[in-house]
Design a protein around this motif. Structure first.
Motif, PDB file in Angstrom:
ATOM      1  N   GLU A  16       0.839  -1.192   0.000  1.00  0.00           N
ATOM      2  CA  GLU A  16       0.000   0.000   0.000  1.00  0.00           C
ATOM      3  C   GLU A  16       0.882   1.253   0.000  1.00  0.00           C
ATOM      4  N   ALA A  17       1.977   1.188   0.774  1.00  0.00           N
ATOM      5  CA  ALA A  17       2.866   2.349   0.859  1.00  0.00           C
ATOM      6  C   ALA A  17       3.525   2.637  -0.493  1.00  0.00           C
ATOM      7  N   ASP A  18       3.904   1.576  -1.207  1.00  0.00           N
ATOM      8  CA  ASP A  18       4.476   1.752  -2.546  1.00  0.00           C
ATOM      9  C   ASP A  18       3.502   2.524  -3.429  1.00  0.00           C
ATOM     10  N   ILE A  19       2.269   2.071  -3.389  1.00  0.00           N
ATOM     11  CA  ILE A  19       1.267   2.668  -4.280  1.00  0.00           C
ATOM     12  C   ILE A  19       0.981   4.105  -3.852  1.00  0.00           C
ATOM     13  N   MET A  20       0.775   4.302  -2.539  1.00  0.00           N
ATOM     14  CA  MET A  20       0.515   5.653  -2.021  1.00  0.00           C
ATOM     15  C   MET A  20       1.576   6.642  -2.509  1.00  0.00           C
ATOM     16  N   SER A  21       2.811   6.198  -2.510  1.00  0.00           N
ATOM     17  CA  SER A  21       3.899   7.119  -2.864  1.00  0.00           C
ATOM     18  C   SER A  21       3.859   7.511  -4.337  1.00  0.00           C
ATOM     19  N   LYS A  22       3.102   6.769  -5.141  1.00  0.00           N
ATOM     20  CA  LYS A  22       3.025   7.058  -6.576  1.00  0.00           C
ATOM     21  C   LYS A  22       1.726   7.768  -6.965  1.00  0.00           C
ATOM     22  N   LEU A  23       0.782   7.793  -6.049  1.00  0.00           N
ATOM     23  CA  LEU A  23      -0.518   8.387  -6.387  1.00  0.00           C
ATOM     24  C   LEU A  23      -0.393   9.897  -6.559  1.00  0.00           C
ATOM     25  N   VAL A  24      -1.136  10.406  -7.540  1.00  0.00           N
ATOM     26  CA  VAL A  24      -1.140  11.855  -7.716  1.00  0.00           C
ATOM     27  C   VAL A  24      -2.540  12.335  -8.104  1.00  0.00           C
ATOM     28  N   ALA A  25      -2.960  13.393  -7.433  1.00  0.00           N
ATOM     29  CA  ALA A  25      -4.265  14.015  -7.684  1.00  0.00           C
ATOM     30  C   ALA A  25      -4.046  15.368  -8.339  1.00  0.00           C
ATOM     31  N   TYR A  26      -5.093  15.905  -8.990  1.00  0.00           N
ATOM     32  CA  TYR A  26      -4.965  17.152  -9.752  1.00  0.00           C
ATOM     33  C   TYR A  26      -6.143  18.084  -9.513  1.00  0.00           C
ATOM     34  N   ALA A  27      -5.850  19.353  -9.636  1.00  0.00           N
ATOM     35  CA  ALA A  27      -6.905  20.363  -9.661  1.00  0.00           C
ATOM     36  C   ALA A  27      -6.345  21.609 -10.340  1.00  0.00           C
ATOM     37  N   SER A  28      -7.226  22.474 -10.730  1.00  0.00           N
ATOM     38  CA  SER A  28      -6.835  23.735 -11.374  1.00  0.00           C
ATOM     39  C   SER A  28      -5.939  24.567 -10.459  1.00  0.00           C
ATOM     40  N   GLY A  59      -5.428  16.687  -0.329  1.00  0.00           N
ATOM     41  CA  GLY A  59      -4.278  15.879  -0.707  1.00  0.00           C
ATOM     42  C   GLY A  59      -3.304  15.716   0.448  1.00  0.00           C
ATOM     43  N   LEU A  60      -3.088  16.825   1.146  1.00  0.00           N
ATOM     44  CA  LEU A  60      -2.212  16.839   2.311  1.00  0.00           C
ATOM     45  C   LEU A  60      -2.713  15.849   3.370  1.00  0.00           C
ATOM     46  N   ILE A  61      -3.993  15.901   3.653  1.00  0.00           N
ATOM     47  CA  ILE A  61      -4.587  15.019   4.663  1.00  0.00           C
ATOM     48  C   ILE A  61      -4.502  13.567   4.211  1.00  0.00           C
ATOM     49  N   GLY A  62      -4.829  13.339   2.942  1.00  0.00           N
ATOM     50  CA  GLY A  62      -4.830  11.977   2.424  1.00  0.00           C
ATOM     51  C   GLY A  62      -3.434  11.427   2.174  1.00  0.00           C
ATOM     52  N   GLY A  63      -2.421  12.244   2.352  1.00  0.00           N
ATOM     53  CA  GLY A  63      -1.050  11.763   2.205  1.00  0.00           C
ATOM     54  C   GLY A  63      -0.676  11.438   0.763  1.00  0.00           C
ATOM     55  N   VAL A  64      -1.266  12.162  -0.190  1.00  0.00           N
ATOM     56  CA  VAL A  64      -0.938  11.925  -1.595  1.00  0.00           C
ATOM     57  C   VAL A  64      -0.472  13.230  -2.238  1.00  0.00           C
ATOM     58  N   LYS A  65       0.295  13.098  -3.315  1.00  0.00           N
ATOM     59  CA  LYS A  65       0.714  14.278  -4.069  1.00  0.00           C
ATOM     60  C   LYS A  65      -0.504  14.949  -4.682  1.00  0.00           C
ATOM     61  N   ILE A  66      -0.475  16.267  -4.720  1.00  0.00           N
ATOM     62  CA  ILE A  66      -1.522  16.976  -5.445  1.00  0.00           C
ATOM     63  C   ILE A  66      -0.866  18.054  -6.289  1.00  0.00           C
ATOM     64  N   LYS A  67      -1.228  18.067  -7.586  1.00  0.00           N
ATOM     65  CA  LYS A  67      -0.580  18.994  -8.518  1.00  0.00           C
ATOM     66  C   LYS A  67      -1.597  19.934  -9.130  1.00  0.00           C
ATOM     67  N   ASN A  68      -1.138  21.148  -9.386  1.00  0.00           N
ATOM     68  CA  ASN A  68      -1.958  22.133 -10.085  1.00  0.00           C
ATOM     69  C   ASN A  68      -1.895  21.927 -11.582  1.00  0.00           C
ATOM     70  N   ILE A  69      -3.049  22.024 -12.228  1.00  0.00           N
ATOM     71  CA  ILE A  69      -3.083  22.055 -13.685  1.00  0.00           C
ATOM     72  C   ILE A  69      -3.197  23.528 -14.081  1.00  0.00           C
ATOM     73  N   PRO A  70      -2.297  23.999 -14.951  1.00  0.00           N
ATOM     74  CA  PRO A  70      -2.360  25.423 -15.322  1.00  0.00           C
ATOM     75  C   PRO A  70      -3.674  25.744 -16.046  1.00  0.00           C
TER      76      PRO A  70
END
Lengths: 490, 490
Positions: free
Chosen positions: B183-195, B206-217
């Motif tokens: 699960e930790a392997d997968i968590m470290s690769k997960l990425v979420a997006y928003a504007s 994203g911070l709470i869920g412990g996953v990367k979150i990236k901005n889409i320009p």
């Protein structure tokens, strides 16, 4: 042309608001005559109302008529004096009055500037309440403290917020000592702990936070001892894990047992583990000097939470949480977009509670605390707690006098765990016959392998007469059940 | 002897409740005469009240007097017709009446059995509301649908809950195909997006869920296009990451821009990415057929959320969220201790909303929706939305007629983003002079490098006369400011 918004102007609201106040007063006056648990079957409501919202406005009279016709038959009456299920949920008239005011003002207090009164009254009320239960000074905000309190929506959120703060703190700390480790590496090693009697929301907080959460076995009094925690910590450190959070429970949900803070606290402090205390139900009792000893050891904790909305006459939702270092919370959550910034925020004098919680928005909930504390006074609230504890002991004594029954856990506050001596099936049948009869309402729990009935003193208006009635009723149903069983066996 | 709980009996509550209703009615009648933003400085309240709670009860009169003396001077009046800050927070008399009722009943609806009416009315009200905005049938509960709606406390919670559900779903899916991954392997690769225009709560989720979150320009209209998402997805897949969640925004907080669902939805569906739509503010407008096209593409989403507590006259808190597959939520969160189980729960007919949200407890909030929808009717609500949009265009036109100013983003609903042509410092000075004058209240935003003033139509009682006043006032302050600047430069 705007016909509808005008159709309820302030004049009409005065009239209808007063009718609603009377409806609520009537409801409380007649509550002991309503059946505590409803008869409806799942899906009962949908056929009673239209498929979609009306196009044209309807009248208040029609809506209020439907409350009695559609809503009330499906209500479980939590404030009935015959309600002994779960734990109490608070209800008092001063809190209702404050909620009317809060709804009218209708401000959203996510930052100091968004409504200074909303934030400042909350900080001071949490100080008042902290003093009422004699919390160590470090937890109070005072004029320049590092700690302070906040109203959360529920104990679940308090556990989650503190677990997340501890997670961030630990990750940063481990990373500063081991810069080669990624956040994911550390996350995969983090482990949190709680009693095997802890509320399901603790396990859920671990699930949400993406960290392991382990049960610490409780002893024969359903209490976590220091030795049990030590043993697990030792094993987990040896396996390369990073223990970071322990949630102690004061007043567990199944049987209101108390973890041993005085043993657990020093271990957590020494091992650099965040200790959070969840006293959701029991916390209100600590306003009485005779129960305050149950909180001894709170001085070792990093955060503490209990629910005035359970047992302190402040209507839901009002879960009071304190931390020793508010920067632990704000460091974990702080994000500051421009539309939420204001000129005072870096002054060090103001609190922006949005950094202390999961949601952004927040209602003006401290008004409820202010109204209740002032209109009951500390003495009135103490009397209220004492009355409930007295009633639970009254019920306990009735159980003890009947040799067919046994008490399953020490009765400390307002909860009695009991059962018929005999099989789980027998007790399941007893509970079913109690709830099917609809005269009182209880829920069960498991204590180890045993199926147990929980009798919680809940209503603000419950008196000895209701306890006596409930016991006679239970006793009679038990007699019937045992007779039927004897017959079957013949 | 219990003097205090008796001191407010139902007779007294009838009297005081009616006084409180009158106080609220008076408040609304006089609201335009109160200063919209308070004069107080941080720390104003503490010296005004005692250090600790009183031992003896105080009277309602004394408490109510203190509301005017202590609370009101520190209130930011969100319902003043001179309040144009943030986004609106809803307030209506039918909602206030429903909240009085909800407080009186005071049930906690965490499961169906805990109060069947509370759960069932909510399910049906979310269906009503879903039909009002013409949501695809898959999102409705109906009698046997797989989807359905729920009331969350805030859009932040809706985003968090859906992100967590998507996280669990993706982890299970990836693990089933790659059993060697932890699960930790997968968590470290997960990425979420928003504007890059999305609300800060998305980053926080994203911070709470412990996953990367990236901005889409976003593009020059502050809108996320399909091409922008595609580009980032391509890069991230190449880098070995696992994209799993995209939060589209309809009606961004800075300038009310709209992401292109019709481009984004098919990409998410094809790439197996959960698409959540956050329409916190704008969603209410979709009850008007002329604005419904802004929601086109919702058919590609997994979940959708908007806040009737912002713009649909249902007082806070009431954030409506729908999912196509309720099992996605319950699979992520379901924990079932015995004390919360009940005999109907496996019937498939009932909903236990505790599995749909972060907290356990929940108030009877659907009553507010029921009262508002019925007492306004769909037509009344549509008129209300249209009135606000008309007023924002009125303000837009005033700005456009003044060559010193510019409009900074398309005005679609009730928000106007504008600024003086000139430096950010100039606009910061203008905003400061507006808020210092205390006649109206606004907050700013950044649009790219520009400091921009946001003028949001907020109050239920705001009319053209208030818009005209606000503009004259702003225009005058701008004149003063520019004069002072000219003087300085001479």
């Amino acid at each position: 042309m705007l016909p509808t918004p005008v159709s309820m102007d302030t004049t009409e609201f005065r009239k209808r608001g007063k009718e609603m106040v009377d409806y609520i007063a009537d409801y409380f006056e007649q509550l002991d005559k309503r059946q505590v648990y409803p008869d409806v079957e799942p899906g009962y409501l949908r056929p009673l109302i239209p498929d979609s919202a009306p196009q044209e406005p309807e009248s208040f009279e029609d809506v209020l008529k439907d409350v009695e016709r559609i809503i009330m038959p499906g209500v479980t009456h939590w404030h009935s004096p015959y309600f002994f299920a779960y734990f109490p949920t608070a209800s008092s008239f001063p809190a209702l009055l404050a909620d009317i005011l809060s709804g009218g003002i209708g401000c959203i207090g996510f930052s100091w500037a968004a409504s200074p009164a909303c934030t400042e009254l909350e900080t001071v009320m949490l100080d008042w309440l902290g003093k009422m239960i004699n919390l160590p000074e470090e937890f109070l905000a005072g004029k320049d403290g590092e700690g302070g309190g906040v109203i959360q929506g529920s104990a679940s959120e308090a556990t989650l917020v503190t677990l997340l703060a501890a997670r961030t703190k630990t990750i940063r700390c481990v990373q500063s000592e081991n810069p080669e480790l990624t956040e994911a590496d550390i996350m995969s090693k983090l482990v949190a702990y709680a009693s095997d009697q802890a509320h399901s929301s603790v396990e859920r907080a671990g699930l949400i936070g993406g960290v392991k959460i382990k049960n610490i076995p409780s002893d024969d009094k359903f209490t976590v001892r220091g030795s049990a925690l030590k043993k697990v910590l030792h094993e987990d450190r040896a396996a390369g894990l990073i223990p970071f959070f322990f949630c102690a429970t004061l007043g567990t949900t199944p049987c209101c047992s108390f973890d041993r803070l005085l043993e657990l606290g020093p271990i957590c402090n020494k091992e650099n583990i965040w200790m959070h205390i969840d006293a959701a139900y029991a916390g209100s009792a600590f306003i009485c000097p005779e129960f305050r000893h149950l909180l001894n050891g709170v001085e070792f904790a990093d955060s503490f939470n209990f629910n005035p909305h359970k047992w302190l006459l402040v209507n839901f939702d009002c879960s009071a949480m304190w931390v020793k270092k508010r920067s632990d919370l704000t460091n974990a959550f702080k994000l500051d977009p421009l539309y939420l910034q204001h000129c005072h925020q870096e002054s060090g004098l103001v609190t922006d509670y949005r950094h202390w919680q999961i949601p952004l928005g927040r209602r003006f909930r401290s008004l409820k605390m202010w109204f209740v504390f002032r209109m009951y006074g500390v003495k009135g609230l103490q009397e209220y707690i004492r009355k409930h504890v007295k009633l639970s002991h009254e019920f306990e004594n009735l159980v003890l006098q009947d040799k067919r029954f046994e008490i399953c856990a020490e009765v400390t506050l307002g909860l009695v765990c009991f059962r018929l001596k005999g099989s789980n099936e027998l007790n399941e049948a007893l509970l079913k016959s109690i709830n099917d009869a609809r005269k009182i309402h209880l829920v069960p729990c498991h204590l180890r392998e045993k199926f147990v009935l929980r009798f919680a003193i809940c209503s603000r208006t419950v008196e000895s007469v209701h306890i006596q009635f409930a016991w006679k009723h239970i006793s009679k149903l038990a007699t019937d059940l045992l007779k039927a069983q004897d017959k079957q066996q013949q």
